[in-house]
Design a protein around this motif. Structure first.
Motif, PDB file in Angstrom:
ATOM      1  N   UNK A  67      29.092  -5.181 -20.111  1.00  0.00           N
ATOM      2  CA  UNK A  67      29.826  -6.248 -19.430  1.00  0.00           C
ATOM      3  C   UNK A  67      28.863  -7.188 -18.707  1.00  0.00           C
ATOM      4  N   UNK A  68      29.284  -8.438 -18.555  1.00  0.00           N
ATOM      5  CA  UNK A  68      28.447  -9.409 -17.850  1.00  0.00           C
ATOM      6  C   UNK A  68      28.445  -9.160 -16.353  1.00  0.00           C
ATOM      7  N   UNK A  69      29.619  -8.815 -15.818  1.00  0.00           N
ATOM      8  CA  UNK A  69      29.748  -8.525 -14.392  1.00  0.00           C
ATOM      9  C   UNK A  69      30.513  -7.224 -14.217  1.00  0.00           C
ATOM     10  N   UNK A  70      30.165  -6.476 -13.197  1.00  0.00           N
ATOM     11  CA  UNK A  70      30.831  -5.206 -12.916  1.00  0.00           C
ATOM     12  C   UNK A  70      31.055  -5.094 -11.411  1.00  0.00           C
ATOM     13  N   UNK A  77      31.026   5.985  -1.880  1.00  0.00           N
ATOM     14  CA  UNK A  77      32.350   5.404  -2.028  1.00  0.00           C
ATOM     15  C   UNK A  77      32.495   4.026  -1.431  1.00  0.00           C
ATOM     16  N   UNK A  78      31.410   3.393  -1.024  1.00  0.00           N
ATOM     17  CA  UNK A  78      31.475   2.065  -0.425  1.00  0.00           C
ATOM     18  C   UNK A  78      31.346   0.995  -1.510  1.00  0.00           C
ATOM     19  N   UNK A  79      32.085  -0.100  -1.320  1.00  0.00           N
ATOM     20  CA  UNK A  79      32.062  -1.207  -2.269  1.00  0.00           C
ATOM     21  C   UNK A  79      30.790  -2.033  -2.065  1.00  0.00           C
ATOM     22  N   UNK A  80      30.063  -2.237  -3.160  1.00  0.00           N
ATOM     23  CA  UNK A  80      28.876  -3.088  -3.115  1.00  0.00           C
ATOM     24  C   UNK A  80      29.147  -4.475  -3.665  1.00  0.00           C
ATOM     25  N   UNK A  81      30.377  -4.709  -4.150  1.00  0.00           N
ATOM     26  CA  UNK A  81      30.748  -6.026  -4.645  1.00  0.00           C
ATOM     27  C   UNK A  81      30.564  -6.159  -6.143  1.00  0.00           C
ATOM     28  N   UNK A  82      30.734  -7.388  -6.627  1.00  0.00           N
ATOM     29  CA  UNK A  82      30.606  -7.702  -8.050  1.00  0.00           C
ATOM     30  C   UNK A  82      29.208  -8.249  -8.304  1.00  0.00           C
ATOM     31  N   UNK A  86      22.390  -5.450 -14.530  1.00  0.00           N
ATOM     32  CA  UNK A  86      20.953  -5.288 -14.300  1.00  0.00           C
ATOM     33  C   UNK A  86      20.662  -5.037 -12.826  1.00  0.00           C
ATOM     34  N   UNK A  87      21.325  -5.801 -11.938  1.00  0.00           N
ATOM     35  CA  UNK A  87      21.099  -5.623 -10.502  1.00  0.00           C
ATOM     36  C   UNK A  87      21.626  -4.269 -10.024  1.00  0.00           C
ATOM     37  N   UNK A  88      22.805  -3.866 -10.547  1.00  0.00           N
ATOM     38  CA  UNK A  88      23.358  -2.572 -10.148  1.00  0.00           C
ATOM     39  C   UNK A  88      22.478  -1.428 -10.638  1.00  0.00           C
ATOM     40  N   UNK A  89      21.945  -1.562 -11.844  1.00  0.00           N
ATOM     41  CA  UNK A  89      21.066  -0.516 -12.373  1.00  0.00           C
ATOM     42  C   UNK A  89      19.773  -0.435 -11.568  1.00  0.00           C
ATOM     43  N   UNK A  90      19.309  -1.571 -11.081  1.00  0.00           N
ATOM     44  CA  UNK A  90      18.099  -1.574 -10.248  1.00  0.00           C
ATOM     45  C   UNK A  90      18.331  -0.797  -8.957  1.00  0.00           C
ATOM     46  N   UNK A  91      19.524  -0.984  -8.351  1.00  0.00           N
ATOM     47  CA  UNK A  91      19.858  -0.237  -7.130  1.00  0.00           C
ATOM     48  C   UNK A  91      19.949   1.255  -7.430  1.00  0.00           C
ATOM     49  N   UNK A 105      38.424  -0.490 -18.501  1.00  0.00           N
ATOM     50  CA  UNK A 105      39.509  -1.426 -18.813  1.00  0.00           C
ATOM     51  C   UNK A 105      39.849  -2.350 -17.649  1.00  0.00           C
ATOM     52  N   UNK A 106      39.217  -2.143 -16.507  1.00  0.00           N
ATOM     53  CA  UNK A 106      39.488  -3.021 -15.366  1.00  0.00           C
ATOM     54  C   UNK A 106      38.798  -4.365 -15.581  1.00  0.00           C
ATOM     55  N   UNK A 107      39.199  -5.351 -14.785  1.00  0.00           N
ATOM     56  CA  UNK A 107      38.610  -6.685 -14.882  1.00  0.00           C
ATOM     57  C   UNK A 107      38.087  -7.092 -13.499  1.00  0.00           C
ATOM     58  N   UNK A 108      36.782  -7.065 -13.261  1.00  0.00           N
ATOM     59  CA  UNK A 108      35.726  -6.569 -14.155  1.00  0.00           C
ATOM     60  C   UNK A 108      35.668  -5.041 -14.165  1.00  0.00           C
ATOM     61  N   UNK A 109      34.945  -4.447 -15.124  1.00  0.00           N
ATOM     62  CA  UNK A 109      34.839  -2.980 -15.165  1.00  0.00           C
ATOM     63  C   UNK A 109      34.239  -2.418 -13.880  1.00  0.00           C
ATOM     64  N   UNK A 110      34.714  -1.225 -13.527  1.00  0.00           N
ATOM     65  CA  UNK A 110      34.257  -0.571 -12.298  1.00  0.00           C
ATOM     66  C   UNK A 110      33.190   0.458 -12.661  1.00  0.00           C
ATOM     67  N   UNK A 111      32.064   0.382 -11.986  1.00  0.00           N
ATOM     68  CA  UNK A 111      30.967   1.321 -12.203  1.00  0.00           C
ATOM     69  C   UNK A 111      30.593   1.960 -10.868  1.00  0.00           C
ATOM     70  N   UNK A 112      30.078   3.166 -10.978  1.00  0.00           N
ATOM     71  CA  UNK A 112      29.718   3.906  -9.768  1.00  0.00           C
ATOM     72  C   UNK A 112      28.287   4.403  -9.874  1.00  0.00           C
ATOM     73  N   UNK A 113      27.585   4.327  -8.764  1.00  0.00           N
ATOM     74  CA  UNK A 113      26.221   4.852  -8.691  1.00  0.00           C
ATOM     75  C   UNK A 113      26.306   6.321  -8.294  1.00  0.00           C
ATOM     76  N   UNK A 114      25.902   7.202  -9.206  1.00  0.00           N
ATOM     77  CA  UNK A 114      25.995   8.632  -8.952  1.00  0.00           C
ATOM     78  C   UNK A 114      25.142   9.376  -9.970  1.00  0.00           C
TER      79      UNK A 114
END
Length: 246
Positions: A67-70, A77-82, A86-91, A105-114
């Motif tokens: 996806x382009x944005x996630x 469990x804290x929201x880091x925003x959209x 690449x930026x989320x993977x860096x974090x 299936x969400x818009x945008x897709x929801x991803x979690x750092x874990x």
């Protein structure tokens, strides 16, 4: 030297016949000594293998997220925003964790750092717990005949009541043979009597009906009422309090 047209056609037919004979010999060598089933399997084209369970349980992680944005959630469990994957993977890499797509299936897709391994373990554990809670409904059949005597009827009725008490459904079936089809009313009387004798132990899901030469009905167990929580009276609460003990 130029050959006549009919001679050229004759040579072409001979070449085709030779080629077909070679093909038949080759096929015979492959199938010689094999059974008819083995020959059929060799001729059959096998479609590519696709594991539906693997497709269903496929989870995108890290670089596989397209996806382009996630929408990103961290390990607490804290929201880091959209943001961009690449930026989320860096974090996630800075925290020595993975980026897991949990809601594609969400818009945008929801991803979690874990931790991806921990995520799979918890998911498998929750799936196994859900499967344990699922109750498998078993339908047990009790067969009657038009000429059933009283003793056999009582025995089979007790079996049906026992099956319902164990939480299983009961299929009462009665088969007509030959000239017995002219006396279907007797079969209905037997099945309806069984329903009346079972009483509150079961609920009729399907009323007696004919299918071919067989009359059958399905009876389900009644749901047991859940015990209501016991309310403590004021006197009991006072007696259990530490002040009363002192």
């Amino acid at each position: 030297m130029k050959y006549p047209a009919f001679y050229t056609v004759h040579i072409a037919i001979q070449h085709a016949n030779v080629y077909s004979r070679m093909q038949r010999r080759r096929t015979g060598a492959l199938h010689r000594g094999a059974t008819s089933q083995q020959r059929a399997l060799r001729r059959r084209t096998i479609p590519p293998f696709t594991d539906k369970r693997a497709i269903k349980s496929f989870i995108r992680t890290n670089e596989k997220i397209r996806a382009r944005e996630i929408r990103v959630i961290d390990e607490n469990g804290e929201q880091l925003g959209i943001m961009a994957p690449f930026d989320a993977l860096k974090i996630a890499r800075e925290r020595s964790l993975d980026l897991v797509e949990i809601s594609p299936n969400a818009a945008p897709p929801v991803c979690r750092i874990q931790d991806y391994g921990k995520y799979l373990y918890e998911k498998d554990k929750s799936d196994r717990a859900a499967r344990k809670k699922q109750k498998v409904i078993v339908i047990k059949e009790v067969k009657f005949s038009v000429t059933v005597d009283e003793h056999d009827y009582q025995t089979k009725k007790n079996q049906a009541v026992r099956f319902l008490g164990e939480g299983d459904k009961v299929k009462a079936s009665l088969r007509f043979r030959g000239r017995q089809m002219a006396h279907r009313d007797l079969g209905y009387k037997i099945v309806n009597r069984l329903i009346m004798d079972i009483g509150a132990a079961g609920i009729v899901e399907f009323m007696p009906r004919m299918e071919g030469t067989t009359l059958h009905a399905i009876i389900a167990p009644t749901k047991k009422p859940e015990p209501a929580p016991v309310k403590k009276t004021a006197e009991a609460a006072i007696e259990e309090s530490p002040a009363a003990e002192a």
